[in-house]
Design a protein around this motif. Structure first.
Motif, PDB file in Angstrom:
ATOM      1  N   ALA A 100      42.938 -31.053  57.479  1.00  0.00           N
ATOM      2  CA  ALA A 100      43.593 -29.810  57.066  1.00  0.00           C
ATOM      3  C   ALA A 100      44.004 -28.968  58.267  1.00  0.00           C
ATOM      4  CB  ALA A 100      42.669 -29.009  56.150  1.00  0.00           C
ATOM      5  N   TRP A 101      43.159 -28.979  59.308  1.00  0.00           N
ATOM      6  CA  TRP A 101      43.461 -28.198  60.511  1.00  0.00           C
ATOM      7  C   TRP A 101      44.688 -28.757  61.222  1.00  0.00           C
ATOM      8  CZ3 TRP A 101      43.004 -23.702  62.519  1.00  0.00           C
ATOM      9  CH2 TRP A 101      43.122 -23.489  63.887  1.00  0.00           C
ATOM     10  N   GLU A 102      44.735 -30.065  61.353  1.00  0.00           N
ATOM     11  CA  GLU A 102      45.849 -30.703  62.066  1.00  0.00           C
ATOM     12  C   GLU A 102      47.182 -30.513  61.346  1.00  0.00           C
ATOM     13  OE1 GLU A 102      44.484 -34.695  62.432  1.00  0.00           O
ATOM     14  OE2 GLU A 102      42.937 -34.189  63.915  1.00  0.00           O
ATOM     15  N   LYS A 103      47.141 -30.337  60.026  1.00  0.00           N
ATOM     16  CA  LYS A 103      48.364 -30.113  59.252  1.00  0.00           C
ATOM     17  C   LYS A 103      48.697 -28.626  59.108  1.00  0.00           C
ATOM     18  CE  LYS A 103      49.529 -34.360  58.119  1.00  0.00           C
ATOM     19  NZ  LYS A 103      50.842 -34.963  58.483  1.00  0.00           N
ATOM     20  N   GLY A 104      47.911 -27.769  59.738  1.00  0.00           N
ATOM     21  CA  GLY A 104      48.172 -26.334  59.675  1.00  0.00           C
ATOM     22  C   GLY A 104      47.957 -25.739  58.296  1.00  0.00           C
ATOM     23  N   LYS A 105      47.006 -26.300  57.537  1.00  0.00           N
ATOM     24  CA  LYS A 105      46.811 -25.870  56.153  1.00  0.00           C
ATOM     25  C   LYS A 105      45.516 -25.079  55.938  1.00  0.00           C
ATOM     26  CE  LYS A 105      48.264 -28.710  52.866  1.00  0.00           C
ATOM     27  NZ  LYS A 105      49.535 -28.137  52.407  1.00  0.00           N
ATOM     28  N   ILE A 106      44.895 -24.648  57.029  1.00  0.00           N
ATOM     29  CA  ILE A 106      43.689 -23.827  56.884  1.00  0.00           C
ATOM     30  C   ILE A 106      44.069 -22.351  56.974  1.00  0.00           C
ATOM     31  CG2 ILE A 106      41.505 -23.141  57.945  1.00  0.00           C
ATOM     32  CD1 ILE A 106      41.008 -26.006  58.683  1.00  0.00           C
ATOM     33  N   ASN A 107      43.882 -21.657  55.879  1.00  0.00           N
ATOM     34  CA  ASN A 107      44.089 -20.210  55.841  1.00  0.00           C
ATOM     35  C   ASN A 107      42.934 -19.521  56.557  1.00  0.00           C
ATOM     36  OD1 ASN A 107      43.511 -17.505  54.607  1.00  0.00           O
ATOM     37  ND2 ASN A 107      45.433 -17.893  53.540  1.00  0.00           N
ATOM     38  N   ALA A 108      41.715 -19.926  56.235  1.00  0.00           N
ATOM     39  CA  ALA A 108      40.508 -19.375  56.877  1.00  0.00           C
ATOM     40  C   ALA A 108      39.323 -20.249  56.525  1.00  0.00           C
ATOM     41  CB  ALA A 108      40.263 -17.942  56.410  1.00  0.00           C
ATOM     42  N   LEU A 109      38.305 -20.181  57.368  1.00  0.00           N
ATOM     43  CA  LEU A 109      37.006 -20.764  57.066  1.00  0.00           C
ATOM     44  C   LEU A 109      36.104 -19.603  56.662  1.00  0.00           C
ATOM     45  CD1 LEU A 109      36.618 -23.208  60.113  1.00  0.00           C
ATOM     46  CD2 LEU A 109      37.678 -23.658  57.886  1.00  0.00           C
ATOM     47  N   LEU A 110      35.620 -19.637  55.442  1.00  0.00           N
ATOM     48  CA  LEU A 110      34.895 -18.499  54.888  1.00  0.00           C
ATOM     49  C   LEU A 110      33.385 -18.672  55.021  1.00  0.00           C
ATOM     50  CD1 LEU A 110      34.549 -15.898  53.251  1.00  0.00           C
ATOM     51  CD2 LEU A 110      34.922 -17.266  51.155  1.00  0.00           C
ATOM     52  N   PHE A 111      32.778 -17.814  55.849  1.00  0.00           N
ATOM     53  CA  PHE A 111      31.330 -17.795  56.006  1.00  0.00           C
ATOM     54  C   PHE A 111      30.774 -16.660  55.143  1.00  0.00           C
ATOM     55  CE2 PHE A 111      32.385 -20.524  59.423  1.00  0.00           C
ATOM     56  CZ  PHE A 111      31.228 -21.230  59.761  1.00  0.00           C
ATOM     57  N   GLN A 112      30.249 -17.047  53.997  1.00  0.00           N
ATOM     58  CA  GLN A 112      29.635 -16.088  53.077  1.00  0.00           C
ATOM     59  C   GLN A 112      28.121 -16.205  53.218  1.00  0.00           C
ATOM     60  OE1 GLN A 112      28.923 -16.911  48.783  1.00  0.00           O
ATOM     61  NE2 GLN A 112      30.575 -15.447  48.474  1.00  0.00           N
ATOM     62  N   PHE A 113      27.514 -15.144  53.715  1.00  0.00           N
ATOM     63  CA  PHE A 113      26.081 -15.190  53.992  1.00  0.00           C
ATOM     64  C   PHE A 113      25.275 -14.703  52.789  1.00  0.00           C
ATOM     65  CE2 PHE A 113      27.959 -15.497  58.149  1.00  0.00           C
ATOM     66  CZ  PHE A 113      27.115 -16.402  58.779  1.00  0.00           C
ATOM     67  N   PRO A 114      24.021 -15.137  52.694  1.00  0.00           N
ATOM     68  CA  PRO A 114      23.198 -14.814  51.521  1.00  0.00           C
ATOM     69  C   PRO A 114      22.727 -13.364  51.520  1.00  0.00           C
ATOM     70  CG  PRO A 114      21.926 -16.073  53.125  1.00  0.00           C
ATOM     71  CD  PRO A 114      23.344 -16.049  53.636  1.00  0.00           C
ATOM     72  N   PRO A 115      22.205 -12.915  50.374  1.00  0.00           N
ATOM     73  CA  PRO A 115      21.770 -11.512  50.261  1.00  0.00           C
ATOM     74  C   PRO A 115      20.684 -11.111  51.247  1.00  0.00           C
ATOM     75  CG  PRO A 115      21.980 -12.514  48.094  1.00  0.00           C
ATOM     76  CD  PRO A 115      22.138 -13.622  49.089  1.00  0.00           C
ATOM     77  N   TRP A 116      19.901 -12.074  51.727  1.00  0.00           N
ATOM     78  CA  TRP A 116      18.826 -11.735  52.670  1.00  0.00           C
ATOM     79  C   TRP A 116      19.295 -11.730  54.130  1.00  0.00           C
ATOM     80  CZ3 TRP A 116      18.830 -15.983  49.394  1.00  0.00           C
ATOM     81  CH2 TRP A 116      19.052 -17.233  49.977  1.00  0.00           C
ATOM     82  N   PHE A 117      20.574 -11.995  54.370  1.00  0.00           N
ATOM     83  CA  PHE A 117      21.128 -11.963  55.729  1.00  0.00           C
ATOM     84  C   PHE A 117      21.473 -10.507  56.055  1.00  0.00           C
ATOM     85  CE2 PHE A 117      24.539 -12.564  58.897  1.00  0.00           C
ATOM     86  CZ  PHE A 117      23.985 -13.542  59.720  1.00  0.00           C
ATOM     87  N   ASP A 118      20.489  -9.792  56.596  1.00  0.00           N
ATOM     88  CA  ASP A 118      20.653  -8.360  56.831  1.00  0.00           C
ATOM     89  C   ASP A 118      20.984  -8.088  58.292  1.00  0.00           C
ATOM     90  OD1 ASP A 118      18.233  -9.106  57.856  1.00  0.00           O
ATOM     91  OD2 ASP A 118      17.064  -7.516  56.898  1.00  0.00           O
ATOM     92  N   VAL A 119      21.218  -6.830  58.596  1.00  0.00           N
ATOM     93  CA  VAL A 119      21.624  -6.465  59.941  1.00  0.00           C
ATOM     94  C   VAL A 119      20.398  -6.430  60.854  1.00  0.00           C
ATOM     95  CG1 VAL A 119      21.572  -3.971  59.397  1.00  0.00           C
ATOM     96  CG2 VAL A 119      22.877  -4.798  61.369  1.00  0.00           C
ATOM     97  N   LYS A 120      20.305  -7.424  61.722  1.00  0.00           N
ATOM     98  CA  LYS A 120      19.247  -7.480  62.726  1.00  0.00           C
ATOM     99  C   LYS A 120      19.723  -8.372  63.858  1.00  0.00           C
ATOM    100  CE  LYS A 120      16.582 -11.030  60.236  1.00  0.00           C
ATOM    101  NZ  LYS A 120      15.325 -11.288  59.514  1.00  0.00           N
ATOM    102  N   LYS A 121      19.045  -8.259  64.999  1.00  0.00           N
ATOM    103  CA  LYS A 121      19.493  -8.923  66.223  1.00  0.00           C
ATOM    104  C   LYS A 121      19.651 -10.429  66.049  1.00  0.00           C
ATOM    105  CE  LYS A 121      18.437  -9.173  71.170  1.00  0.00           C
ATOM    106  NZ  LYS A 121      17.500  -8.737  72.237  1.00  0.00           N
ATOM    107  N   GLN A 122      18.700 -11.063  65.390  1.00  0.00           N
ATOM    108  CA  GLN A 122      18.741 -12.511  65.198  1.00  0.00           C
ATOM    109  C   GLN A 122      20.001 -12.938  64.447  1.00  0.00           C
ATOM    110  OE1 GLN A 122      15.314 -13.991  63.107  1.00  0.00           O
ATOM    111  NE2 GLN A 122      16.225 -16.003  62.732  1.00  0.00           N
ATOM    112  N   ASN A 123      20.386 -12.179  63.438  1.00  0.00           N
ATOM    113  CA  ASN A 123      21.565 -12.536  62.645  1.00  0.00           C
ATOM    114  C   ASN A 123      22.865 -12.243  63.393  1.00  0.00           C
ATOM    115  OD1 ASN A 123      20.018 -13.500  60.534  1.00  0.00           O
ATOM    116  ND2 ASN A 123      19.971 -11.523  59.473  1.00  0.00           N
ATOM    117  N   ILE A 124      22.867 -11.190  64.183  1.00  0.00           N
ATOM    118  CA  ILE A 124      24.044 -10.903  65.014  1.00  0.00           C
ATOM    119  C   ILE A 124      24.249 -12.026  66.039  1.00  0.00           C
ATOM    120  CG2 ILE A 124      24.998  -9.311  66.735  1.00  0.00           C
ATOM    121  CD1 ILE A 124      23.481  -7.066  65.188  1.00  0.00           C
TER     122      ILE A 124
END
Length: 284
Positions: A100-124
């Motif tokens: 898909a990448w080579e054909k230019g057909k990727i709009n985006a790669l979506l990284f959806q993180f879980p509800p427990w992925f909160d704001v902290k240094k390890q996750n950043i």
């Protein structure tokens, strides 16, 4: 194409297909309605390259995919990994999407993180690691923990996303506690923004002891007023970001495709480079 509208997946949208449509024909027919789709199967397993090669053949040249990140990459499996193991997993995922990448057909790669992925240094640090490893790709970031947008962190979160060139996934979803994020209408990428419509089923959003939780979570149909309010927001976003992709995920009751079509009508958008529409000879 400034605004692209689609839905999540192509298998479960009955209003798009005739009763004669076979499972292996659905993507081709889907691509006669919309110019973009979210590949949600990539969340559950790293797909073989042969799948992407098949999907490319079934869609027109301008068609694009928003490909979800594998759930083990986003930590949904709750497993601890060494840096080497994480790199190997990212490498497998990256290799899988190459057709898909080579054909230019990727709009985006979506990284959806879980509800427990909160704001902290390890996750950043994890976000920095992913962005560095996949530096060539358009990466969209969706939080499911409201801590990232609490007043004391909101501006830092947005600044970080801009600096790292993460595409902001703006969400319309129920406001049902820690595991939901507010609507933040601010682009963070120089050329792309993503908007995902999850519905507003407040009572079904969290598990709350229900066994059928996942089946009803996205049970919601946007009404005319809600879609028109969003159309106004989209017009404002257009002033700040060249490309906007809208994805409707409110499909527990089969409403996503109808809402996507309605939004297309409200915005006055027509797509001229879709697949030819299949004609039912018995419809007049």
């Amino acid at each position: 194409m400034a605004i692209q509208i689609g839905v999540t997946g192509w298998g479960d949208h009955a209003s798009l297909y005739s009763h004669q449509t076979k499972g292996n024909e659905k993507l081709s027919e889907y691509a006669s309605h919309f110019p973009v789709v979210e590949v949600d199967t990539a969340f559950y397993a790293i797909q073989p390259q042969s799948h992407y090669e098949k999907w490319i053949k079934q869609t027109p040249e301008s068609f694009s995919f928003v490909i979800k990140a594998f759930s083990h990459l986003t930590g949904h499996d709750r497993q601890e990994r060494t840096k080497h193991e994480a790199k190997e997993l990212l490498k497998q995922y990256e290799e899988s999407i190459q057709p898909a990448w080579e054909k230019g057909k990727i709009n985006a790669l979506l990284f959806q993180f879980p509800p427990w992925f909160d704001v902290k240094k390890q996750n950043i640090q994890k976000l920095r690691f992913i962005r560095e490893w996949l530096s060539d790709y358009p990466l969209a970031l969706e939080f499911r923990n409201q801590s990232w947008f609490q007043p004391q962190y909101k501006e830092q979160t947005l600044s970080f996303m801009k600096d790292q060139q993460w595409i902001h996934t703006i969400c319309d979803e129920p406001q049902a506690g820690e595991g939901s994020v507010p609507r933040v209408l601010e682009p963070t990428h120089p050329s792309k923004s993503l908007v995902r419509f999850h519905g507003r089923n407040v009572h079904g959003w969290n598990k709350n002891g229900r066994e059928d939780w996942r089946k009803v979570r996205f049970l919601y149909r946007y009404n005319e007023e809600e879609l028109r309010e969003w159309a106004e927001r989209i017009q404002e976003l257009k002033k700040q970001t060249p490309e906007i992709t809208l994805l409707f995920n409110n499909n527990s009751g089969g409403d996503a495709a109808d809402n996507a079509k309605h939004m297309q009508d409200i915005l006055g958008i027509t797509y001229d480079d879709l697949n030819p529409r299949q004609m039912d000879l018995f419809q007049f």
